[in-house]
Write a protein that holds these residues in place. Sequence first.
Motif, PDB file in Angstrom:
ATOM      1  N   PHE A   1     -16.945 -40.782 -10.123  1.00 32.39           N
ATOM      2  CA  PHE A   1     -17.713 -39.678 -10.700  1.00 32.39           C
ATOM      3  C   PHE A   1     -18.748 -40.265 -11.661  1.00 32.39           C
ATOM      4  CE2 PHE A   1     -18.391 -36.722 -14.239  1.00 32.39           C
ATOM      5  CZ  PHE A   1     -18.861 -35.614 -13.553  1.00 32.39           C
ATOM      6  N   TYR A   2     -20.017 -39.873 -11.471  1.00 35.65           N
ATOM      7  CA  TYR A   2     -21.071 -40.400 -12.345  1.00 35.65           C
ATOM      8  C   TYR A   2     -21.094 -39.595 -13.638  1.00 35.65           C
ATOM      9  CZ  TYR A   2     -25.509 -42.033 -14.143  1.00 35.65           C
ATOM     10  OH  TYR A   2     -26.473 -42.580 -14.940  1.00 35.65           O
ATOM     11  N   SER A   3     -20.864 -40.270 -14.727  1.00 30.27           N
ATOM     12  CA  SER A   3     -20.861 -39.642 -16.040  1.00 30.27           C
ATOM     13  C   SER A   3     -22.217 -39.822 -16.690  1.00 30.27           C
ATOM     14  CB  SER A   3     -19.762 -40.251 -16.926  1.00 30.27           C
ATOM     15  OG  SER A   3     -19.889 -39.794 -18.260  1.00 30.27           O
ATOM     16  N   THR A   4     -22.857 -38.676 -16.983  1.00 25.40           N
ATOM     17  CA  THR A   4     -24.155 -38.756 -17.670  1.00 25.40           C
ATOM     18  C   THR A   4     -23.991 -39.174 -19.125  1.00 25.40           C
ATOM     19  OG1 THR A   4     -23.981 -36.381 -18.110  1.00 25.40           O
ATOM     20  CG2 THR A   4     -25.212 -37.050 -16.157  1.00 25.40           C
ATOM     21  N   ALA A   5     -22.771 -39.107 -19.633  1.00 24.69           N
ATOM     22  CA  ALA A   5     -22.530 -39.563 -21.010  1.00 24.69           C
ATOM     23  C   ALA A   5     -22.365 -41.073 -21.055  1.00 24.69           C
ATOM     24  CB  ALA A   5     -21.291 -38.874 -21.573  1.00 24.69           C
ATOM     25  N   LEU A   6     -21.657 -41.637 -20.060  1.00 30.22           N
ATOM     26  CA  LEU A   6     -21.420 -43.081 -20.027  1.00 30.22           C
ATOM     27  C   LEU A   6     -22.480 -43.823 -19.232  1.00 30.22           C
ATOM     28  CD1 LEU A   6     -17.550 -43.016 -19.377  1.00 30.22           C
ATOM     29  CD2 LEU A   6     -18.737 -43.237 -21.577  1.00 30.22           C
ATOM     30  N   LYS A   7     -23.326 -43.093 -18.475  1.00 34.87           N
ATOM     31  CA  LYS A   7     -24.371 -43.688 -17.647  1.00 34.87           C
ATOM     32  C   LYS A   7     -23.802 -44.632 -16.597  1.00 34.87           C
ATOM     33  CE  LYS A   7     -27.600 -41.744 -20.165  1.00 34.87           C
ATOM     34  NZ  LYS A   7     -28.390 -40.604 -19.634  1.00 34.87           N
ATOM     35  N   THR A   8     -22.625 -44.289 -16.093  1.00 30.35           N
ATOM     36  CA  THR A   8     -22.009 -45.101 -15.055  1.00 30.35           C
ATOM     37  C   THR A   8     -20.953 -44.266 -14.337  1.00 30.35           C
ATOM     38  OG1 THR A   8     -20.879 -47.182 -14.600  1.00 30.35           O
ATOM     39  CG2 THR A   8     -20.189 -45.978 -16.560  1.00 30.35           C
ATOM     40  N   LYS A   9     -20.411 -44.829 -13.271  1.00 38.03           N
ATOM     41  CA  LYS A   9     -19.372 -44.137 -12.528  1.00 38.03           C
ATOM     42  C   LYS A   9     -18.017 -44.377 -13.174  1.00 38.03           C
ATOM     43  CE  LYS A   9     -21.661 -44.145  -8.010  1.00 38.03           C
ATOM     44  NZ  LYS A   9     -21.543 -44.544  -6.576  1.00 38.03           N
ATOM     45  N   THR A  10     -17.199 -43.345 -13.156  1.00 35.77           N
ATOM     46  CA  THR A  10     -15.892 -43.432 -13.779  1.00 35.77           C
ATOM     47  C   THR A  10     -14.933 -42.500 -13.046  1.00 35.77           C
ATOM     48  OG1 THR A  10     -14.697 -43.199 -15.861  1.00 35.77           O
ATOM     49  CG2 THR A  10     -16.436 -41.599 -15.435  1.00 35.77           C
ATOM     50  N   THR A  11     -13.729 -42.371 -13.560  1.00 33.24           N
ATOM     51  CA  THR A  11     -12.736 -41.453 -12.996  1.00 33.24           C
ATOM     52  C   THR A  11     -12.661 -40.212 -13.878  1.00 33.24           C
ATOM     53  OG1 THR A  11     -11.447 -43.273 -12.067  1.00 33.24           O
ATOM     54  CG2 THR A  11     -10.330 -41.164 -12.342  1.00 33.24           C
ATOM     55  N   ALA A  12     -12.763 -39.057 -13.238  1.00 32.76           N
ATOM     56  CA  ALA A  12     -12.720 -37.788 -13.966  1.00 32.76           C
ATOM     57  C   ALA A  12     -11.527 -36.971 -13.498  1.00 32.76           C
ATOM     58  CB  ALA A  12     -14.022 -37.008 -13.763  1.00 32.76           C
ATOM     59  N   LEU A  13     -11.201 -35.962 -14.288  1.00 35.61           N
ATOM     60  CA  LEU A  13     -10.069 -35.087 -13.997  1.00 35.61           C
ATOM     61  C   LEU A  13     -10.608 -33.680 -13.757  1.00 35.61           C
ATOM     62  CD1 LEU A  13      -7.053 -35.769 -13.895  1.00 35.61           C
ATOM     63  CD2 LEU A  13      -6.818 -34.692 -16.138  1.00 35.61           C
ATOM     64  N   LYS A  14     -10.287 -33.124 -12.577  1.00 35.42           N
ATOM     65  CA  LYS A  14     -10.788 -31.795 -12.226  1.00 35.42           C
ATOM     66  C   LYS A  14      -9.646 -30.789 -12.172  1.00 35.42           C
ATOM     67  CE  LYS A  14     -11.549 -30.145  -8.122  1.00 35.42           C
ATOM     68  NZ  LYS A  14     -12.018 -29.875  -6.751  1.00 35.42           N
ATOM     69  N   THR A  15      -9.871 -29.620 -12.769  1.00 33.69           N
ATOM     70  CA  THR A  15      -8.943 -28.494 -12.657  1.00 33.69           C
ATOM     71  C   THR A  15      -9.737 -27.284 -12.220  1.00 33.69           C
ATOM     72  OG1 THR A  15      -9.252 -28.030 -15.010  1.00 33.69           O
ATOM     73  CG2 THR A  15      -7.321 -29.329 -14.388  1.00 33.69           C
ATOM     74  N   ALA A  16      -9.085 -26.389 -11.484  1.00 29.61           N
ATOM     75  CA  ALA A  16      -9.759 -25.203 -10.941  1.00 29.61           C
ATOM     76  C   ALA A  16      -9.098 -23.943 -11.473  1.00 29.61           C
ATOM     77  CB  ALA A  16      -9.736 -25.225  -9.416  1.00 29.61           C
ATOM     78  N   GLY A  17      -9.881 -22.915 -11.636  1.00 32.37           N
ATOM     79  CA  GLY A  17      -9.376 -21.618 -12.069  1.00 32.37           C
ATOM     80  C   GLY A  17     -10.254 -20.504 -11.527  1.00 32.37           C
ATOM     81  N   LEU A  18      -9.804 -19.284 -11.676  1.00 32.36           N
ATOM     82  CA  LEU A  18     -10.540 -18.121 -11.184  1.00 32.36           C
ATOM     83  C   LEU A  18     -11.269 -17.445 -12.333  1.00 32.36           C
ATOM     84  CD1 LEU A  18      -7.887 -16.556  -8.756  1.00 32.36           C
ATOM     85  CD2 LEU A  18      -9.581 -18.327  -8.290  1.00 32.36           C
ATOM     86  N   THR A  19     -12.555 -17.189 -12.138  1.00 30.23           N
ATOM     87  CA  THR A  19     -13.328 -16.484 -13.160  1.00 30.23           C
ATOM     88  C   THR A  19     -13.281 -14.981 -12.976  1.00 30.23           C
ATOM     89  OG1 THR A  19     -15.331 -16.672 -11.804  1.00 30.23           O
ATOM     90  CG2 THR A  19     -14.898 -18.433 -13.406  1.00 30.23           C
ATOM     91  N   SER A  20     -12.906 -14.524 -11.791  1.00 32.98           N
ATOM     92  CA  SER A  20     -12.738 -13.093 -11.528  1.00 32.98           C
ATOM     93  C   SER A  20     -11.695 -12.915 -10.443  1.00 32.98           C
ATOM     94  CB  SER A  20     -14.073 -12.458 -11.099  1.00 32.98           C
ATOM     95  OG  SER A  20     -14.541 -13.052  -9.899  1.00 32.98           O
ATOM     96  N   PHE A  21     -11.050 -11.762 -10.437  1.00 29.98           N
ATOM     97  CA  PHE A  21     -10.017 -11.480  -9.460  1.00 29.98           C
ATOM     98  C   PHE A  21     -10.511 -10.397  -8.499  1.00 29.98           C
ATOM     99  CE2 PHE A  21      -7.472 -12.970 -13.114  1.00 29.98           C
ATOM    100  CZ  PHE A  21      -6.863 -14.057 -12.493  1.00 29.98           C
ATOM    101  N   PRO A  22     -10.301 -10.585  -7.193  1.00 34.01           N
ATOM    102  CA  PRO A  22     -10.760  -9.575  -6.235  1.00 34.01           C
ATOM    103  C   PRO A  22      -9.752  -8.431  -6.121  1.00 34.01           C
ATOM    104  CG  PRO A  22      -9.748 -11.387  -5.059  1.00 34.01           C
ATOM    105  CD  PRO A  22      -9.696 -11.753  -6.521  1.00 34.01           C
ATOM    106  N   ASP A  23     -10.185  -7.355  -5.484  1.00 33.78           N
ATOM    107  CA  ASP A  23      -9.242  -6.274  -5.190  1.00 33.78           C
ATOM    108  C   ASP A  23      -8.176  -6.738  -4.208  1.00 33.78           C
ATOM    109  OD1 ASP A  23     -10.745  -4.641  -6.823  1.00 33.78           O
ATOM    110  OD2 ASP A  23     -11.957  -3.841  -5.179  1.00 33.78           O
ATOM    111  N   TYR A  24      -8.579  -7.594  -3.268  1.00 34.18           N
ATOM    112  CA  TYR A  24      -7.657  -8.123  -2.255  1.00 34.18           C
ATOM    113  C   TYR A  24      -7.889  -9.634  -2.163  1.00 34.18           C
ATOM    114  CZ  TYR A  24      -7.603  -3.203  -1.011  1.00 34.18           C
ATOM    115  OH  TYR A  24      -7.508  -1.833  -1.049  1.00 34.18           O
TER     116      TYR A  24
END
Length: 797
Positions: A575-598
């Motif tokens: 993962f390219y980090s714009t803070a470190l200006k190089t590629k590194t390992t990042a941690l991704k988590t997912a969540g829902l911003t809205s819930f559907p009717d179904y």
Amino acid sequence: MTIQPLDLLRSNLSRVRIPEPTNRIYKHECCVSFDSPRSEGGLFVDMCTFLAFGKDFVGWNYEKTGNPVYLHIKQTNKLVPEDRPSKKPTLLAIGVDGGFDNNEPEYEETHSVVILPEYVSLPFPSVELPEKVRLAVDAILLAEGAERKEQLAAWTADKKKVSSYATNLQQIDNGVVIPPSGWKCAKCDKTDNLWLNLTDGMILCGRKMWGGTGGNNHAVEHYQETGFPVAVKLGTITADLEAAVCKCERKLLCPSDYFRVTICEVFLSFFNCYFLMICTDVYSYPDDESVLDPQLAQHLAFFGIDFSSLRKTEMTTAERELDQNTNFDWNRIQESGQEVDPIFGPGYTGLVNIGNSCYMAATMQVVFSTRSFTSRYYLNQSLKKAFEMSPADPTVDLNMQLTKLAHGILSGKYSVPAFENDEKENVATSTTTAKQEGIRPHMFKSVIAASHPEFSSPRQQDALEFFLHFLDQVERANAGKVELDPSTSFKFGIEDRILCSSGKVTYNRRHDYILSLNIPLHEATNKEELESFHKLKAEKLAEGKEINANEIVRPRVPLETCLANFSAPEEIHDFYSTALKTKTTALKTAGLTSFPDYLVLHMRRFVMEADWVPKKLDVYIDVPDIIDISHMRSKGQQSGEELLPDGGPSAISLVKFDLKRLNLWLTMIFKLALERVCPPSPPAAAISGQFSPARPGLGLPQKARPTPGSRASKGAATRRHSHVRSRAREAHAPPPVCSSASFESVLALNFEFCCLEHITPLFSPFYPFRVSSCGSKWLPLDLFSPSPGLRPSLLLS
């Protein structure tokens, strides 16, 4: 003064047309309902537009069009003997000779000419009718209905064709002689599902199947290594002529037995070769299908095989398909050993399988169980309202056909018991023999699949893909009317939170209609039972025994663990980090911003094994009555979190691409642009070269190929002129040539000779292309696969 019926008909002859071969004639189903000639009121065919309407709806068409003359078609059941034997299927087909019996009843059909609004009826045939009416009625009755043209009632597997690779096969004389038995794969220990390559005589095992069964792919790998194109399945080589000779002898009525036997011997060689060709399983790898080899006898004799001495020991591919369809264990999907009562009424209408359409039927039953679609197309929209809003041909209007389908499923009009022996009065008091005829959604399938070549075919399809395609079509049909769009009830937002090793975060948001979940097998709740089963399975395999169906133990994974796995942290490498200006390992988590009717859940049951062979997981998912997904809610940016800065390397620099493939794609795209679009005069720099021939669609996904009748083809067709075509042939622009250094400049090319209004319709059906515009400048976007988690945004110069 009373007008005579014939005089009334003559006064309306101007509203009667004799159909031409190109006209679409509907005579099997009502355009706004599922009434048919077998319905109580029969079917009325408009003799001007050739659209069909049920008795309750023909008046609407008269009010809308003013067409008064109709052909009335009524069908009544014929009496069929109860002891009519059912034939054993010999062909993978439905509704054709040799196929599965679909138990279609036989009908007697009557016709008359009806004049609205008084419903004056004139019998047909009748010599008193005007000649124009008689010719029109005859043409309508003799023509094949549009419903049958668009969706045949009978489906069958593709017939084998003679392969040019077989007829032009070059065999290698390497001294190989194939024994009559005792075959074994040359690369493994497989002794079944063996294929003989007809070029070099190699015996190798077949493909590995989805469930891990079959062979080890050695035969197809041999083709990939050598290019030797044709193979025959050992164990299917036979020429059993017993039935053929008996049939031949019955037909040869000759007083001389000697002459009869002589005639049979004359035809014996021909029958041998013919039955060998049609009974043996021959596969062409370049064609990627089973084929016929007219010279199979000679090809086998080249390796010392006398086919007349061989007996069939294995099923062909077609026979295995037929066997699986005939002997399918329906108890796996039905109530095994239970007495069930048929139910009828509103909401309990079945959809008839119109040819591998179970994916569509299952999806639409679920869709119309939701409040959003029920309200939109049933409760809040009547059939008459939809018909009045529809164009001149309601059969091509999605809103009309969805309303028709909704009323057909939910009204209960077509969910009434039909008795197998309804000619007996006393049967009507019993429900034990009742069955439901259901409805046939031919017109709906034609409309919803018109823009998709796969769903318009009779082949099996994926229900999830159809669901997404269906929602896309509904969203398009309700564009600009968000409050009416029922597809929004399935829509929800997803947010990906990426935590860089620098401690800073970034958020990516998107919308989706399905939640796709992995199945963590290691979370199975019956691990001890699985262990015991695997030991039992290994023991039985060692003894050469098979596992009984009731002995199989499948993993049981709770749905909660699948949902938790979706939200679990996941590592992203490089993962390219714009803070470190190089590629590194990042941690991704997912969540829902809205819930559907179904919420639609998709369980990923297909996984890739270590050798890149896809495997289908045979697993149970335990679903509770109440599912709590509150833990999946995304929290958004938290206080104290610092976002990753913008301004990293351009998306173009992170795109990985193949230069040869890129040049091929650009060549094809710009060639299509010149052939399909009417451009102004090109600049002199663009006339310096010629395009090399490119195969249409080469390297292009199926969804990206332009389809006949699409918006692109229609729009381009209206702008074609003969002088433009000739000029385009003489002055093609040269294909852009890319290098890694000039990649960005090539994508930023400004084609001033192609106006945006011409290019946009061309690229609109090309998935996954998007067009970014800036005045008269344009650019096809998303041509390449970016790095994981990155979607390039290409800007114009």
